[in-house]
Design an enzyme around this catalytic site. Structure first.
Site, PDB file in Angstrom:
ATOM      1  N   ASP A   1       1.483   5.385   0.149  1.00 12.04           N
ATOM      2  CA  ASP A   1       0.909   6.507   0.897  1.00 12.04           C
ATOM      3  C   ASP A   1       1.212   7.807   0.157  1.00 12.04           C
ATOM      4  O   ASP A   1       2.276   8.394   0.320  1.00 12.04           O
ATOM      5  CB  ASP A   1       1.505   6.542   2.307  1.00 12.04           C
ATOM      6  CG  ASP A   1       0.757   7.491   3.224  1.00 12.04           C
ATOM      7  OD1 ASP A   1      -0.337   7.951   2.836  1.00 12.04           O
ATOM      8  OD2 ASP A   1       1.264   7.787   4.320  1.00 12.04           O
TER       9      ASP A   1
ATOM     10  N   LYS B   1       0.852  -1.197   0.000  1.00 13.90           N
ATOM     11  CA  LYS B   1       0.000   0.000   0.000  1.00 13.90           C
ATOM     12  C   LYS B   1       0.885   1.243   0.000  1.00 13.90           C
ATOM     13  O   LYS B   1       1.710   1.418   0.888  1.00 13.90           O
ATOM     14  CB  LYS B   1      -0.922   0.011   1.220  1.00 13.90           C
ATOM     15  CG  LYS B   1      -1.922   1.154   1.179  1.00 13.90           C
ATOM     16  CD  LYS B   1      -2.826   1.155   2.388  1.00 13.90           C
ATOM     17  CE  LYS B   1      -3.910   2.212   2.240  1.00 13.90           C
ATOM     18  NZ  LYS B   1      -3.378   3.565   2.019  1.00 13.90           N
TER      19      LYS B   1
ATOM     20  N   GLU C   1       2.825   1.146   5.459  1.00 10.97           N
ATOM     21  CA  GLU C   1       1.462   1.466   5.881  1.00 10.97           C
ATOM     22  C   GLU C   1       0.558   0.249   5.885  1.00 10.97           C
ATOM     23  O   GLU C   1      -0.374   0.152   6.679  1.00 10.97           O
ATOM     24  CB  GLU C   1       0.863   2.554   4.976  1.00 10.97           C
ATOM     25  CG  GLU C   1      -0.421   3.119   5.543  1.00 10.97           C
ATOM     26  CD  GLU C   1      -1.074   4.145   4.630  1.00 10.97           C
ATOM     27  OE1 GLU C   1      -2.076   4.744   5.052  1.00 10.97           O
ATOM     28  OE2 GLU C   1      -0.602   4.334   3.505  1.00 10.97           O
TER      29      GLU C   1
END
Length: 351
Positions: free
Chosen positions: A68, A66, A208
């Site tokens: 960010d 993921k 994250e």
């Protein structure tokens, strides 16, 4: 050991032992229409990941890290390149390195879906660094540090791919943006792994979280569950409704006062007093001082030295958990979200 060479296949023979041949093709009639091409959409509403507590199980799911940053769509056309935010705003001029690299891709028309990020020294995406490279919220600076992590291909050489399964879209994307590149447009690589194990590794490296995607799904706009996000640390958008003054803190900000949505109302969810540096606190204070109001947007209870502002700024906040009375625990400020990014505000669900 080398394989023996294959003998050439014998020609097909007809009844009289004469070789069968295909009929010569007729010349194409110039009036005959070409195969139709799909019109290139001006914009595609993005597919959004649904938040889950645990990774899904099964062979139909593939995983990615993921990122960010800011969700972007890169539109490549013969007339030029456009870089659009999640909300459809044109930010082409704000990402010159991504723009230059998009012009070099070997394709005439395409729409790439991905995330603009700035990486730290360990190769992790850092939202605060991205914000600073763009001049802070409301800033007009161009970011030469930002790179684009491409994770989907929605349109390719005249063909709309949104109705095609993810595995086929990824196959074409990997041919356009090869794995392991270090240019301003890079491939967000799929990882074949057990979801629980990958999440554990991601959290150990202070990432994250991870994204899980159904490899057989078409590209569907909205948050429908084809994509799932699992976070190591919770991070969401909250409305800033004021701040408490402090002479000992950066920017004179002792603590931000935050609110979430509950139905059509805002509800106070506590404050955050960490995560600021001198620069981010100064930029934040400048933004807040333009919105000072005498009427608080929510009931925050008694607060000393509180300054209330209009509820127009959305802060990205990391936090570990919630208290029993609905307040954030172990929260930290990450940065302000842009209006153009269609910043989502955390919604408290009613049971």
């Amino acid at each position: 050991m080398a394989k023996p060479s294959r003998k050439p296949s014998l020609p097909l023979l007809g009844e009289a032992d004469t070789q069968l041949r295909s009929r010569p093709r007729r010349r194409r009639d110039p009036a005959q229409p070409n195969l139709p091409l799909d019109p290139m959409p001006a914009r595609v509403e993005p597919c959004l990941a649904l938040l889950k507590a645990k990774p899904p199980k099964g062979d139909d799911w593939v995983f990615e890290i993921k990122w960010d940053g800011y969700r972007l769509a890169v539109h490549i056309e013969p007339s030029g390149v456009r870089i659009l935010t999640r909300g459809g705003h044109d930010w082409t001029a704000r990402f010159p390195a991504i723009l230059a690299e998009a012009r070099r891709l070997p394709v005439s028309t395409a729409i790439l879906d991905g995330e603009a990020v700035v990486l730290d020294a360990q190769g992790r995406s850092d939202f605060g660094m991205l914000q600073q490279s763009l001049g802070g919220r409301g800033g007009k600076r161009s970011s030469r540090e930002a790179i684009f992590m491409a994770f989907d291909l929605l349109y390719f050489d005249g063909h709309d791919l949104t109705g095609t399964e993810l595995s086929s879209r990824r196959h074409l994307l990997e041919g356009l943006v090869p794995a392991g590149g270090e240019d301003a447009i890079r491939l967000s690589e799929e990882i074949e792994a057990d979801g629980d194990q990958l999440l554990s590794i991601a959290c150990e490296h202070d990432l994250e979280g991870i994204i899980a995607k159904d490899r057989n799904s078409p590209y569907r706009s909205g948050r429908l569950g084809d994509w799932v996000k699992i976070k190591c640390i919770q991070s969401d958008g909250f409305v800033i409704v004021g701040y408490e003054k402090s002479t000992a803190s950066f920017g004179g900000i002792g603590r931000l006062l935050l609110a979430a949505r509950k139905g059509n109302e805002l509800v106070y969810v506590g404050g955050v007093g960490t995560g600021f540096n001198e620069r981010s606190a100064g930029e934040l204070r400048e933004q807040m001082d333009k919105l000072v109001t005498g009427q608080p947007a929510v009931d925050t209870g008694r607060k000393r030295n509180a300054v209330f502002i209009e509820p127009k700024l959305v802060a990205e906040i990391e936090y570990r958990a919630w208290t029993h009375d609905g307040k954030l625990r172990h929260s930290s400020y990450k940065g302000l979200r842009e209006v153009q990014d269609n910043a989502a505000v955390y919604e408290i669900t009613t049971n």
